[in-house]
Design an enzyme around this catalytic site. Structure first.
Site, PDB file in Angstrom:
ATOM      1  N   SER A 123       0.838  -1.199   0.000  1.00 37.85           N
ATOM      2  CA  SER A 123       0.000   0.000   0.000  1.00 37.85           C
ATOM      3  C   SER A 123       0.877   1.254   0.000  1.00 37.85           C
ATOM      4  O   SER A 123       1.697   1.431  -0.892  1.00 37.85           O
ATOM      5  CB  SER A 123      -0.955  -0.035   1.197  1.00 37.85           C
ATOM      6  N   ASP A 179      -5.626  -2.892  -3.246  1.00 37.79           N
ATOM      7  CA  ASP A 179      -4.664  -2.612  -2.176  1.00 37.79           C
ATOM      8  C   ASP A 179      -3.940  -3.863  -1.680  1.00 37.79           C
ATOM      9  O   ASP A 179      -4.561  -4.845  -1.283  1.00 37.79           O
ATOM     10  CB  ASP A 179      -5.423  -1.968  -1.009  1.00 37.79           C
TER      11      ASP A 179
END
Length: 306
Positions: A39, A183
């Site tokens: 991320s 993500d």
């Protein structure tokens, strides 16, 4: 001895990780052979691998909501000095009218990545001995994938960095090679084990959460705040599982593992990008790493004297 820097997910809290990394790289002069991010960590590792800490600081202390979202799905209001998230019904409705799969769009982040990770930087990393690894979640195949810059072309690498940061359903969904990607934190928020598997014998891992849970959440006010609370609940457990597995893997492979947690709760919503707060978090990260290092040196001296 192969050394690795691992940076967890954490959205805007990445500014704190930047401060820690600045201390480790610029002040302690630590050299890493491997950078692994998930991320927001994926967004940072290219600059850190090239020692471009000041450039990274400029990015993380100057972004705002418009830097990230091309269509922001929520509104932010201040109530008694606290920022409260609400639904931007018009933007959300617009996305659904246009047949998109998410509440919001983060195309501005994709442009920001291209602007700040240049082709020249990519070529430098490609020709260096340092490897940078980006974590993504393949929702179609239900698996976590790790993308090495050494195995990508420039556009693919930028796509993987973008996908790794896309906190769906509030941000864009990447459709690539017939699969849907999101993500990296959904599958692996703290990729310590991946660094061990790639041969690291010393790992510094920056974890953008407190070591012990320090908050009790207030009741959800709307559908979005409920979704955020549910995601945070799940990701906190993913994170703790990743850390446990990482510690066991490090111990089994005789790897020295150094963990850097946030000493306090920085924010309860890491999708709020506030320049002032992120500047403070960067300074706090640097100070935290410095204090931790001083404490370690004091303990070492005490052991030697005894």
């Amino acid at each position: 001895m192969k050394k690795a820097l691992v940076i967890s997910g954490g959205g805007s809290k990445g500014a704190f990780a930047g401060g820690v990394a600045q201390y480790l790289i610029n002040t302690k002069k630590k050299k890493y052979d491997l950078f692994v991010g998930s991320s927001t960590g994926s967004l940072m590792i290219s600059h850190l691998a090239l020692g471009k800490v000041d450039e990274l600081k400029k990015i993380y202390t100057n972004v705002n909501q418009n830097s990230i979202f091309s269509n922001c799905p929520f509104s932010i209001k201040k109530v008694h000095g606290e920022k409260i998230i609400g639904i931007n019904h018009l933007n959300t409705l617009w996305n659904f009218i246009n047949g998109r799969k998410t509440f919001g769009e983060s195309k501005n982040l994709r442009n920001l990545i291209t602007k700040n990770i240049s082709k020249e930087m990519f070529e430098q990393l490609l020709n260096s001995k340092v490897d940078t690894i980006v974590t993504v979640s393949n929702l179609s195949l239900n698996q976590v994938e790790y993308k090495s810059l050494k195995e990508c072309n420039y556009n693919d690498f930028c796509d993987w960095v973008w996908a790794s940061c896309n906190y769906v359903p509030f941000m864009s969904l990447l459709i690539k090679n017939g699969c849907q990607y999101a993500d990296g934190g959904f599958g692996c928020l703290v990729p310590i084990k991946e660094a061990v598997l790639r041969g690291a014998k010393e790992i510094d891992a920056i974890i953008l959460e407190t070591e012990v849970t320090q908050i009790n959440r207030i009741p959800s006010k709307n559908a979005f705040s409920l979704l955020f609370d549910v995601f945070d609940f799940m990701l906190e457990h993913v994170e703790r599982h990743n850390i446990t597995i990482g510690k066991l893997s490090a111990k089994h492979n005789d790897v020295k593992l150094n963990l850097f947690y946030t000493p306090t709760v920085l924010t309860t919503n890491s999708l709020i990008f506030d320049k002032k707060l992120m500047t403070e978090w960067w300074k706090a990260g640097f100070q935290y790493a410095q204090n931790k290092d001083n404490e370690s040196m004091s303990e070492f001296r005490a052991d030697v004297l005894n």
